[in-house]
Each structure stands twice: as C-alpha cells, then as structure tokens.
Motif scaffolding. Structure first.
Motif, PDB file in Angstrom:
ATOM      1  N   ILE A 129      13.156  -3.541   6.591  1.00  0.00           N
ATOM      2  CA  ILE A 129      12.835  -4.797   6.054  1.00  0.00           C
ATOM      3  C   ILE A 129      12.933  -5.440   5.734  1.00  0.00           C
ATOM      4  O   ILE A 129      12.754  -6.767   6.323  1.00  0.00           O
ATOM      5  CB  ILE A 129      11.731  -3.701   4.773  1.00  0.00           C
ATOM      6  CG1 ILE A 129      10.874  -2.089   5.574  1.00  0.00           C
ATOM      7  CG2 ILE A 129      11.225  -4.679   4.078  1.00  0.00           C
ATOM      8  CD1 ILE A 129      10.281  -1.886   4.548  1.00  0.00           C
ATOM      9  N   ASP A 130      14.116  -5.495   5.258  1.00  0.00           N
ATOM     10  CA  ASP A 130      15.423  -6.035   4.482  1.00  0.00           C
ATOM     11  C   ASP A 130      15.864  -7.183   5.885  1.00  0.00           C
ATOM     12  O   ASP A 130      16.148  -8.335   5.808  1.00  0.00           O
ATOM     13  CB  ASP A 130      16.572  -5.788   3.628  1.00  0.00           C
ATOM     14  CG  ASP A 130      16.378  -4.752   2.879  1.00  0.00           C
ATOM     15  OD1 ASP A 130      15.220  -5.302   1.844  1.00  0.00           O
ATOM     16  OD2 ASP A 130      16.904  -4.686   2.127  1.00  0.00           O
ATOM     17  N   ASP A 131      16.326  -6.556   6.691  1.00  0.00           N
ATOM     18  CA  ASP A 131      17.028  -7.217   8.010  1.00  0.00           C
ATOM     19  C   ASP A 131      15.762  -8.560   8.517  1.00  0.00           C
ATOM     20  O   ASP A 131      15.997  -9.500   8.686  1.00  0.00           O
ATOM     21  CB  ASP A 131      17.360  -6.212   9.472  1.00  0.00           C
ATOM     22  CG  ASP A 131      18.523  -6.095   9.161  1.00  0.00           C
ATOM     23  OD1 ASP A 131      19.259  -6.108   8.041  1.00  0.00           O
ATOM     24  OD2 ASP A 131      18.880  -4.787   9.336  1.00  0.00           O
ATOM     25  N   MET A 132      14.566  -8.031   8.596  1.00  0.00           N
ATOM     26  CA  MET A 132      13.601  -8.508   8.869  1.00  0.00           C
ATOM     27  C   MET A 132      13.351  -9.512   8.466  1.00  0.00           C
ATOM     28  O   MET A 132      13.269 -10.964   8.750  1.00  0.00           O
ATOM     29  CB  MET A 132      12.510  -7.816   8.978  1.00  0.00           C
ATOM     30  CG  MET A 132      11.217  -8.681  10.037  1.00  0.00           C
ATOM     31  SD  MET A 132       9.564  -7.854   9.709  1.00  0.00           S
ATOM     32  CE  MET A 132       9.456  -8.419   7.918  1.00  0.00           C
ATOM     33  N   LYS A 133      12.868  -9.197   6.908  1.00  0.00           N
ATOM     34  CA  LYS A 133      12.556 -10.799   5.836  1.00  0.00           C
ATOM     35  C   LYS A 133      13.800 -11.611   5.658  1.00  0.00           C
ATOM     36  O   LYS A 133      13.415 -13.036   5.484  1.00  0.00           O
ATOM     37  CB  LYS A 133      12.270  -9.599   4.967  1.00  0.00           C
ATOM     38  CG  LYS A 133      11.119  -9.835   5.162  1.00  0.00           C
ATOM     39  CD  LYS A 133      10.400  -8.501   3.477  1.00  0.00           C
ATOM     40  CE  LYS A 133       9.622  -9.135   2.994  1.00  0.00           C
ATOM     41  NZ  LYS A 133       9.037  -7.803   1.279  1.00  0.00           N
ATOM     42  N   ASN A 134      14.574 -11.256   5.500  1.00  0.00           N
ATOM     43  CA  ASN A 134      16.217 -11.928   5.417  1.00  0.00           C
ATOM     44  C   ASN A 134      17.205 -12.382   6.519  1.00  0.00           C
ATOM     45  O   ASN A 134      18.029 -13.446   5.816  1.00  0.00           O
ATOM     46  CB  ASN A 134      16.788 -10.586   4.024  1.00  0.00           C
ATOM     47  CG  ASN A 134      16.155 -10.298   2.938  1.00  0.00           C
ATOM     48  OD1 ASN A 134      14.880 -10.674   2.300  1.00  0.00           O
ATOM     49  ND2 ASN A 134      16.192  -8.738   2.518  1.00  0.00           N
ATOM     50  N   THR A 135      16.892 -11.564   6.564  1.00  0.00           N
ATOM     51  CA  THR A 135      17.883 -12.200   8.470  1.00  0.00           C
ATOM     52  C   THR A 135      17.246 -12.773   9.669  1.00  0.00           C
ATOM     53  O   THR A 135      17.073 -14.074   9.265  1.00  0.00           O
ATOM     54  CB  THR A 135      19.160 -11.329   8.808  1.00  0.00           C
ATOM     55  OG1 THR A 135      19.224 -10.242   7.393  1.00  0.00           O
ATOM     56  CG2 THR A 135      20.331 -11.607   9.487  1.00  0.00           C
ATOM     57  N   ALA A 148       0.758  -1.344   0.143  1.00  0.00           N
ATOM     58  CA  ALA A 148       0.034   0.166  -0.220  1.00  0.00           C
ATOM     59  C   ALA A 148       0.421   0.903   0.341  1.00  0.00           C
ATOM     60  O   ALA A 148       0.026   2.412   0.204  1.00  0.00           O
ATOM     61  CB  ALA A 148      -0.939  -0.060   1.413  1.00  0.00           C
ATOM     62  N   GLY A 149       2.479   1.892  -0.321  1.00  0.00           N
ATOM     63  CA  GLY A 149       2.915   2.314   0.197  1.00  0.00           C
ATOM     64  C   GLY A 149       3.130   2.379   1.069  1.00  0.00           C
ATOM     65  O   GLY A 149       2.854   4.343   1.017  1.00  0.00           O
ATOM     66  N   LYS A 150       2.550   1.874   2.413  1.00  0.00           N
ATOM     67  CA  LYS A 150       2.257   2.870   3.498  1.00  0.00           C
ATOM     68  C   LYS A 150       3.511   3.083   4.957  1.00  0.00           C
ATOM     69  O   LYS A 150       2.912   3.173   5.954  1.00  0.00           O
ATOM     70  CB  LYS A 150       0.694   2.645   3.800  1.00  0.00           C
ATOM     71  CG  LYS A 150      -0.589   3.269   3.384  1.00  0.00           C
ATOM     72  CD  LYS A 150      -0.742   4.971   3.687  1.00  0.00           C
ATOM     73  CE  LYS A 150      -1.633   5.217   2.760  1.00  0.00           C
ATOM     74  NZ  LYS A 150      -1.876   7.220   2.396  1.00  0.00           N
ATOM     75  N   ILE A 151       4.383   1.637   4.240  1.00  0.00           N
ATOM     76  CA  ILE A 151       5.047   1.436   5.437  1.00  0.00           C
ATOM     77  C   ILE A 151       6.252   2.468   6.647  1.00  0.00           C
ATOM     78  O   ILE A 151       6.745   3.487   5.793  1.00  0.00           O
ATOM     79  CB  ILE A 151       6.179  -0.416   5.384  1.00  0.00           C
ATOM     80  CG1 ILE A 151       6.586   0.058   5.965  1.00  0.00           C
ATOM     81  CG2 ILE A 151       6.932   1.075   3.335  1.00  0.00           C
ATOM     82  CD1 ILE A 151       5.711  -1.519   6.631  1.00  0.00           C
ATOM     83  N   ILE A 152       6.333   2.562   7.590  1.00  0.00           N
ATOM     84  CA  ILE A 152       7.347   3.693   8.397  1.00  0.00           C
ATOM     85  C   ILE A 152       8.492   2.941   8.277  1.00  0.00           C
ATOM     86  O   ILE A 152       9.316   3.259   8.553  1.00  0.00           O
ATOM     87  CB  ILE A 152       6.576   3.160   9.315  1.00  0.00           C
ATOM     88  CG1 ILE A 152       6.917   4.743  10.268  1.00  0.00           C
ATOM     89  CG2 ILE A 152       6.481   2.126  10.361  1.00  0.00           C
ATOM     90  CD1 ILE A 152       6.587   6.434   9.740  1.00  0.00           C
ATOM     91  N   LEU A 153       8.337   1.451   8.451  1.00  0.00           N
ATOM     92  CA  LEU A 153       9.989   0.825   8.181  1.00  0.00           C
ATOM     93  C   LEU A 153      10.720   1.173   7.131  1.00  0.00           C
ATOM     94  O   LEU A 153      10.577   1.617   7.007  1.00  0.00           O
ATOM     95  CB  LEU A 153       9.529  -0.758   8.403  1.00  0.00           C
ATOM     96  CG  LEU A 153       9.403  -0.937   9.820  1.00  0.00           C
ATOM     97  CD1 LEU A 153       7.888  -1.365  10.400  1.00  0.00           C
ATOM     98  CD2 LEU A 153       9.477  -2.935   9.517  1.00  0.00           C
ATOM     99  N   THR A 154      12.594   1.510   7.627  1.00  0.00           N
ATOM    100  CA  THR A 154      13.135   1.978   6.512  1.00  0.00           C
ATOM    101  C   THR A 154      13.248   0.207   5.784  1.00  0.00           C
ATOM    102  O   THR A 154      13.167  -0.434   6.450  1.00  0.00           O
ATOM    103  CB  THR A 154      14.523   1.970   7.218  1.00  0.00           C
ATOM    104  OG1 THR A 154      15.301   0.732   8.048  1.00  0.00           O
ATOM    105  CG2 THR A 154      14.244   3.047   8.462  1.00  0.00           C
ATOM    106  N   GLN A 155      13.946   1.330   4.820  1.00  0.00           N
ATOM    107  CA  GLN A 155      14.328  -0.166   3.808  1.00  0.00           C
ATOM    108  C   GLN A 155      14.757  -1.352   4.251  1.00  0.00           C
ATOM    109  O   GLN A 155      14.866  -2.935   4.515  1.00  0.00           O
ATOM    110  CB  GLN A 155      14.979   0.166   1.976  1.00  0.00           C
ATOM    111  CG  GLN A 155      14.905  -0.865   1.753  1.00  0.00           C
ATOM    112  CD  GLN A 155      13.606  -1.890   1.249  1.00  0.00           C
ATOM    113  OE1 GLN A 155      12.115  -0.728   1.162  1.00  0.00           O
ATOM    114  NE2 GLN A 155      12.980  -2.828   1.072  1.00  0.00           N
ATOM    115  N   ALA A 156      16.301  -0.505   4.979  1.00  0.00           N
ATOM    116  CA  ALA A 156      17.339  -1.631   6.004  1.00  0.00           C
ATOM    117  C   ALA A 156      16.535  -2.205   7.234  1.00  0.00           C
ATOM    118  O   ALA A 156      16.511  -3.768   6.934  1.00  0.00           O
ATOM    119  CB  ALA A 156      18.492  -0.656   7.008  1.00  0.00           C
TER     120      ALA A 156
END
Lengths: 75, 833
Positions: free
Chosen positions: B764-770, B754-762
């Motif tokens: 999001i990446d850390d959460m999803k990928n690590t 929805a383009g409404k996320i407050i989390l930074t890209q880093a």
C-alpha cells in the motif's frame, strides 16, 4: 398459356431455360430468336452494361427479323 | 462448393497504411468474433478499404470523386517510397479437411492491379471474384442506403441480398431491350412507317392515273384492280387492232411495246411541225386529264378539318402548356418511384395542398391525354383524306414550277400530323389547294384550245390514234408505277409486321419474366421474415415495433412498413423510425439474408455499423451475432470481423476478450508511418517502447508508453475486479491512465477503510507514496494534461518500470503445489488472494 414459375431449388440457368421454353410456347418463331440471342442479355449489371446489351441485342434481332421477312416473301 | 473463412490480412502501402517493409498484419479467428478497434485517423477504414479493394478491385468512395480530384492517386499510400500497395489475404476453406490459400493483390502507382497466389492457387483472381457478394463487406452507408433508397432502388438491392441479383439484372436488361421507344428506334419502325405511307400515296396516285387512262381509251370505268392483267391485255389488243401501228404493237405484253417507235410511225405517216406539237400537246393533256375531277368528299373534308383543328386548339388551351406537362410527368415519376410520401404537400415548394398531389397530377395528365387522343384522331383523318391525296397529285403535276416559298403543302402537312396546326394553317392550305385547282383548269384550258386548233388542221384518224397511243403509254407507265409501289408497300408492310410482332412478343416476355421473378422474390422474402423480425426485436429490445418488408406485385418496388408501431398498425417505416431503428432493421435484414446464403465467402466484415446505436443496442447486437450467427456458436454460422472506432464497443470487446469470447485487437501507431496491432501482448508493447527509447528515438518510443500503461492498469482492474465509475467507459480516452489510477486508488482506500484490504502495508505504501506519484509526475502531468513539458527517454523508461512495480503491488508469491515453483500472481480481488 400456363403460368411461368421459377423454382428456387434450381439454378438461374435452369429457370432461364424454363422461361425460354415458356416463351417458345407463346410464339415458336420469335421464341427461337430470343433463345439464339439470350446470352447478350446476361451481363447487364448496371445502366452502362445494359445500354451496351441493348446495342448488341436489338440489332441482332433486327437482322433475324429481316431474314424472316425475306423468307416470308420468298426471296 | 467450398466456402471460405478469412484468417488474416497483411497490408503495406495502401490508403492510410504505410508500414513500409513491415506490413500491418491482422489475424482473424473463424470461430469467434474478431473485433478491431482504432481511434479515428489511425487506419481502421484503410484496413476495410484494403480488404474491399483486394476482393472487388475498386473503392466506390474513391471512384465516386470528381475526375479533377484524381481518385487514382489515392489508392497507394502517398508516403510509401516505392509507391506500391500490397494486400495479402489468407483464406481457409470450410471443408472437413480445410485448405488454405494466400492471395496477394498489388496496386501500382499507375493503377495496375496484380493478383498472385503465394500459396499456389491456380486462379487467384477467380477466387477473389467468388467473394464479391453483397454480404462480405458491409459498412454503415450500406445499411443507411437500404432505408433511404427509393422503393425501386431498395427492391433491386434487396434482390441482390436474396441472391436474386442475377434475376434482377436480367429483368432490368430485358426491360431495357423491350422498352417501346427504344425498340421503335432500334428496329427503325418510324422510318418504315413513313416509307409505307409514301408507297401507299404513290400507289393511290398511280391507280387514279391508270384508271383515267383506261377510261379515256375505252370510254368506260376500269373495274377492280385485281384484274389489272386483263386490262393490260385489253389495252395492248386495242393497239394491235390499228392497221398503221399493228406491226409495232405485235408484242407479247404491253410492257414490251416501244412507244417511241409507234410515235415515229405516226409521224412518218403525217409529217411536219404541227404533228410534233400535236403529239406533245396530246401527251400533256393526257397527263392532266388523268388527274380527273376532285372528289365530292373534299368540300366536307375542308370543313371537318377546320373543326378538328379548332377542337384540338381548344383542348390545348385547357391544359397548362407544354412546359408544365414536363413538371406533371416528373411529379408522376416521383410519386411512382416512392420518392415523395406526403400526399398533401407540394414536392416543389413544400407548401400544404388542399387537393392531394396525386389527384392534381392525374387530373392534369388526363387533360394532356385528351390532347394526345385528338392529335391522333386528326392525323388519321387527314392522312386518308381525299383532300390530301388531291393536293399531292396536283402539286406533282401543276405545282412543280411554283416557287418553294409559295408552296404550302409540306409544312402544313407536318403540322397537322404532329398536332401543331392552327386554323390559319388550314386556311392557308385550302387556299393553296384552290390555287392548284385553278392552275390545273388554266393549263387544261390553254392546252385544249391549242390541241383543238391543231386537230382541225390534221387528219382526224391520226389525231384519234395519237390520243389512243398516248393514253396507252400513260396507262403502261402508271401501271409500272403502281406495281413498283405496291411491291415496296407489301415488302415494307411485311417488315413492319415482323417487327411489331417482335415488339408484342418481347413485351410479353418482359411481363412474364417480371411476374415469375416477383413471385420468386416474394417467396424468398418469406424465408427470412421470421429471422429478421426476431433479430430486430432482440437488438432493439422491444416487440412493440414490428417491421415488415413487402414486395410490390407488379414492379420491383420493395416497401418497408411497420406491421406494428406501439399499438398502431400498417404504417410507413421511413417517417417513423429513428436512425438507430432504421439501421437495426437494415442490419437484421442483411444478416438474416446472409445466413441463408451458401456463397463462397463465409465471412462478413462490418465497418462501423453501430455508430447510431446507444450502448444497450450495441450490446444486444453483438450478443446476437456472437451467440446466434457467429460460426462456432452456430455450426451453420458465418465468421464475423467487426471494425469499430467506438469507445463503448472497444470496452465491450475488451471485456469479452478477457473471457475469451471474442478475439479483440487494437490498431495503434502513427500514420503516415507504421501501424501495429495490439491484442493482449503487454510484453510486445513494452518492447516497442523500450527499444527506440534506449536508442534515443524519443518520438517513436514515447508513442508506445501510453498503450503499455493502459494495458497494465486495465489488467490490474480486470484481475482484481476493481470497481470503476459508471461513466468509466465514456470518459476521455486520452486521460485513461489518470482514470485508471483514480479508480484503483479509490477502491483500495475503500477496502482500507473497511478493514478488508489484502495488500500488505508495504505494498500500500509503495503504491501510494512511490509509484502513483512517479506515474503522475513523470507521465500524466506531461502527456495527459497537455502541458507539453519535454522529458528524456530515461524518464519514460522509468515510467515503464514504475507501472510494472505498481502492478506488482497487487501480486503475491504463489507456490505451485506440484512443482513448488514460486511465481508472482495477482490477488483474486482487493480482499482475497
């Protein structure tokens, strides 16, 4: 005979006293015996303790009645 | 009077709680609901048992076990090396200046119970006793029993609820001592009644004898018995007028006469063996003649008795027999006690009936009552009959030498009195009676012939004198017998009269007390009526089912009716209400009654009371308690401690706990070793895991990993208001980590899309990928999938670090505007900081 009523604002002991007075009005002699032995009836909380209460109370009553009977015969 | 809140409990070595050297400590809040959750088998019920035992000194569920199961061996935790259970309770009074008391209860392996007060209370046992009310400790069974009990049992337990247990107990005890059968036995009434019958029979026999003796002396009837003294004097005077014996008869009263001396005087005047035999015959004949002739009534009585016995036996035939009577009596008792509700179904074989069970029982019992009436009528007729008196008299005189096997009075007498006589028994008795009459006539004839022969040989004057003296002697003996029996009769009658008077009195006392107690109970019931009805309607969220409790006017029975049931009125609750409705009703009644009390415990511990409820009703119940009954919300309220194993309740309490509306704790641990309490202290949970893992204690450390992961992930969900599926609360508890991760990932992805996320890209990446992969591979795949692959302590410590880093992805640096200190703070939600 007036009606016996227990008063919710009074303690059990007070209501028990009213009951004893009520029964003394019914028969003073028998009421006196009940009053003298009423403590034996206060601890019956289950069948076992009620059987025990009966085994104490009724023999005491028998003794009292025998005394009254002797008095009536003038012994 | 001070009332007390329960602020805490510490348990070691009791039931399922071992915690050796490190007691399980639970704290309660007085001004908000204290909820405790534990999955099955962890120790929630043991905690309830510990409080129950500490206060009451017993555990009914253990005491109810068969003795071979040795319930006493299961109080103390079986893995506790010192075999010693310790329970410490902390109470606080509700006075303006509260006082706190600590009471410690120990249970030793030999069953000894020791009560002390570390805080110095002077009588800790009495303090605990004061908490032993019907309200303080309630479980599911208590509520279930309330509805399933018979109306009588319910009425008695309800008296306790209304604070009238002492009245009910006294009523039951009074009833026990006034019970007619018990009283008859205790006061020996049947024994005295048997004795008085004997004295009466004996007095009657003596009266006949002395009347006959008098008539033989004076040739006239004696007259009324109340002039016995006059007759006594008359007989004495008759002896004093005889020249030969006047010196022997010169005494003040007949009873002072020495008849042996008179006989000796006569013998001296006319000696010889004929004289001796003559005197002996005179004595024998006098005794026989005193029996007299049979009453004219006897012939009619023989016929009447046969008729009555025949009628009785016909009535017996019309009944279904003695054994069936027990069945009808049992059915009557069942119906009276409210134990059977379908009038058209047989309680024995459960088949349908065309005639109601009550009508059948009443008809049959009426037939048995007719039999009882006939037995009494026949007994009374027999006991005062001339025939019976005559047989007693004859058997005593001419029946003594009849062999016992040929005697037929005693056995048949008992049969008639007990209602068991047949026509053949009466005929046997009459034949026996005629045999006795024949023996009497034969004896009189034999002795008279001998007597007549001797009287012709001896001087006439002495013959008559001997007769006169013998009759006087018999008169005297019969009088003594009569007076002895009349005295005993009067004494016994006096005893019986006093006992019967007491029976009437104590029955009246029982009746008067019962009426007053019933009225008091009815009045008390009215005082909670609106409360329990309102609570029931609130909990069930419905007003078209309205319960009503009614107290029977004459008995202790309490009926549960439905005043309103979906448009219908006045129906029985038991067959209509589902289990949840029944429990809601019982809970409403108990808690409404508890609110009226001013007893010492100002707390209620509820153990798994809402198991039968669905989520909506549970929520309603908790909300009702929280907002209306709990002390704090209600200044006159009570402190509630609620134990549950229900996941729905757990989630509800977790939610309320996060907003501070309840004080929620979770029991966790590994029975039979140590249990601990978790509230919101994630730091403590982490420490519980890290310390043993660092020391290489894999089994202990790994236990604490899951609670910590759940705690952190639930915290993320709560703090950021992450959306969870509708069935989140009821999903498999063991897969909670996976469920949380799934819910968080899904909501994050939704916000990204929805383009409404407050989390930074880093982040999001850390959460999803690590971090998520680390948690899935190092925890979920090992411990939630059941693969059972072993991991090292270091890997588990890594899992703890991963979840911390995962949570950190949902935080940002927050600078305090005043102190300028920078801290990590959760975003407000996934789209706002």
């Amino acid at each position: 005979m007036t009606e016996l009523n227990f008063d919710d604002t009074k303690s059990f002991e007070n209501n028990l006293e009213a009951f004893l007075v009520h029964m003394e009005a019914e028969d003073a002699e028998m009421g006196k015996i009940l009053r003298q032995n009423v403590d034996s009836l206060k601890n019956g909380i289950d069948d076992s303790s009620r059987r025990k209460a009966r085994s104490i109370f009724n023999p005491k009553i028998l003794t009292e009645l025998n005394e009254l009977s002797k008095e009536a015969e003038g012994v | 009077m001070s009332r007390y809140f329960l602020l805490g409990v510490k348990v070691e070595g009791f039931r399922g709680i071992n915690n050796e050297g490190d007691p399980l400590s639970v704290k309660f809040k007085k001004d908000k609901i204290s909820s405790i959750f534990a999955i099955n088998g962890v120790g929630k019920s043991s905690l309830f048992d510990a409080i129950y035992y500490a206060i009451t000194g017993k555990l009914p569920k253990l005491d109810a076990l068969h003795y071979v199961e040795r319930s006493e061996d299961y109080y103390v935790n079986r893995f506790h090396s010192r075999s010693r259970g310790t329970i410490e309770l902390l109470f606080e009074s509700d006075d303006a200046t509260p006082k706190t008391h600590t009471v410690a209860v120990e249970r030793l392996s030999d069953g000894t119970r020791l009560v002390t007060s570390p805080s110095g209370h002077p009588d800790p046992e009495a303090l605990l006793s004061s908490f032993h009310s019907s309200f303080a400790l309630l479980d599911y069974q208590t509520f279930n029993n309330f509805i399933s009990n018979s109306p009588l049992e319910r009425g008695r337990s309800f008296s306790t609820l209304l604070g009238l247990d002492v009245y009910s107990d006294f009523r039951q005890t009074l009833k026990a001592v006034a019970d007619t059968r018990a009283l008859n036995t205790d006061l020996n009434v049947p024994v005295l009644q048997a004795r008085i019958r004997g004295y009466s029979d004996n007095a009657t026999t003596s009266l006949v004898k002395l009347g006959n003796a008098y008539k033989s002396i004076f040739s006239k009837d004696m007259g009324e018995i109340d002039k016995l003294k006059d007759f006594f004097a008359e007989v004495l005077e008759s002896l004093q007028q005889v020249e030969l014996i006047k010196d022997d008869a010169k005494v003040a009263s007949l009873e002072d006469i020495d008849f042996e001396a008179i006989v000796k005087t006569i013998k001296t005047a006319e000696g010889g063996t004929d004289r001796d035999r003559f005197i002996e015959l005179s004595s024998l004949l006098t005794k026989l003649k005193l029996i007299g002739s049979p009453s004219t009534k006897i012939e009619d009585e023989k016929a009447d008795l046969k008729t009555k016995v025949e009628e009785l036996n016909e009535l017996y035939e019309s009944t279904a027999g003695k054994e069936r009577r027990k069945l009808y009596d049992a059915a009557d008792h069942l119906l009276d006690s409210g134990g059977w509700h379908n009038p058209n179904q047989c309680p024995l074989c459960e088949s349908s009936l065309t005639t109601s069970i009550r009508e059948t029982v009443t008809t049959q019992q009426d037939q048995y009552k007719q039999v009882d009436i006939k037995i009494t009528e026949t007994r009374q007729y027999w006991q005062i009959s001339e025939l019976r008196k005559r047989i007693v008299l004859l058997e005593d005189s001419v029946g003594k030498d009849i062999p016992i096997t040929d005697k037929h009075f005693t056995s048949n007498d008992a049969k008639i009195i007990n209602g068991g006589a047949k026509l053949s028994d009466i005929e046997e008795l009459i034949t026996y009676y005629l045999k006795l009459e024949t023996r009497l006539n034969a004896a009189v004839k034999k002795f008279t012939e001998e007597y007549d022969a001797l009287s012709k040989k001896l001087p006439k004057s002495l013959v008559q004198l001997t007769e006169q003296v013998e009759f006087a002697k018999q008169f005297h003996e019969a009088t003594v017998d009569y007076e002895v029996n009349i005295t005993k009769y009067n004494e016994t009658k006096n005893d019986i009269d006093f006992r019967v008077r007491w029976q009437g009195f104590i029955n009246k006392a029982d009746e008067e007390y019962a009426k007053a107690e019933t009225e008091l109970s009815r009045q008390k019931l009215l005082t909670i009526e609106s409360e329990y009805k309102a609570m029931f309607a609130n909990v069930m969220g419905s007003s078209d089912v309205v319960p009503n409790l009614t107290r029977d006017d004459a008995t202790e029975h309490l009926y549960v009716q439905l005043e309103e049931f979906r448009g219908q009125q006045d129906l029985s609750a038991k067959p209509l209400l589902s289990e949840s409705y029944r429990n809601a009703l019982a809970i409403s009644v108990y808690l409404s009654a508890a609110m009226k009390h001013a007893d010492a415990p100002r707390f209620i511990v509820l153990d798994d009371i809402s198991s039968s409820f669905d989520a909506g009703h549970e929520l309603n119940l908790i909300e009702y308690i929280r907002t209306k009954l709990q002390y704090g919300a209600n200044g006159n309220g009570i402190q509630f401690i609620i134990l549950t194993h229900d996941d729905l309740m757990q989630n509800l309490f977790e939610r309320l706990s996060s907003s501070g509306e309840v004080h929620h704790q979770v029991i966790e641990g590994m029975p039979p070793y140590n249990l601990t309490m978790r509230s919101k202290n994630a730091t403590q949970l982490r420490q519980n895991a890290v310390t043993p893992l660092t020391a290489g204690q894999m089994e202990v450390g790994k236990f604490w990993v899951r609670p910590y992961l759940e705690c952190i992930l639930m915290e993320v969900i709560r703090k950021l208001n992450i959306s969870v599926p509708l069935d989140f609360a009821v999903q498999d508890k063991k897969r909670m980590v996976q469920n949380c991760l799934d819910a968080i990932k899904k909501d994050v992805q939704l916000h990204i899309d929805a383009g409404k996320i407050i989390l930074t890209q880093a982040q999001i990446d850390d959460m999803k990928n690590t971090h998520v992969p680390a948690l899935l591979s190092n925890w979920v795949s090992h411990f939630e999938t059941g693969s059972g692959t072993s991991v090292s302590p270091a890997v588990l410590i890594g899992v703890l670090n991963s979840v911390d880093k995962f949570a950190d992805c949902f935080k940002y640096d927050y600078t305090d505007p005043q102190s300028h200190l920078v801290t990590r703070k959760y975003y407000k939600n996934l789209s706002t900081r």
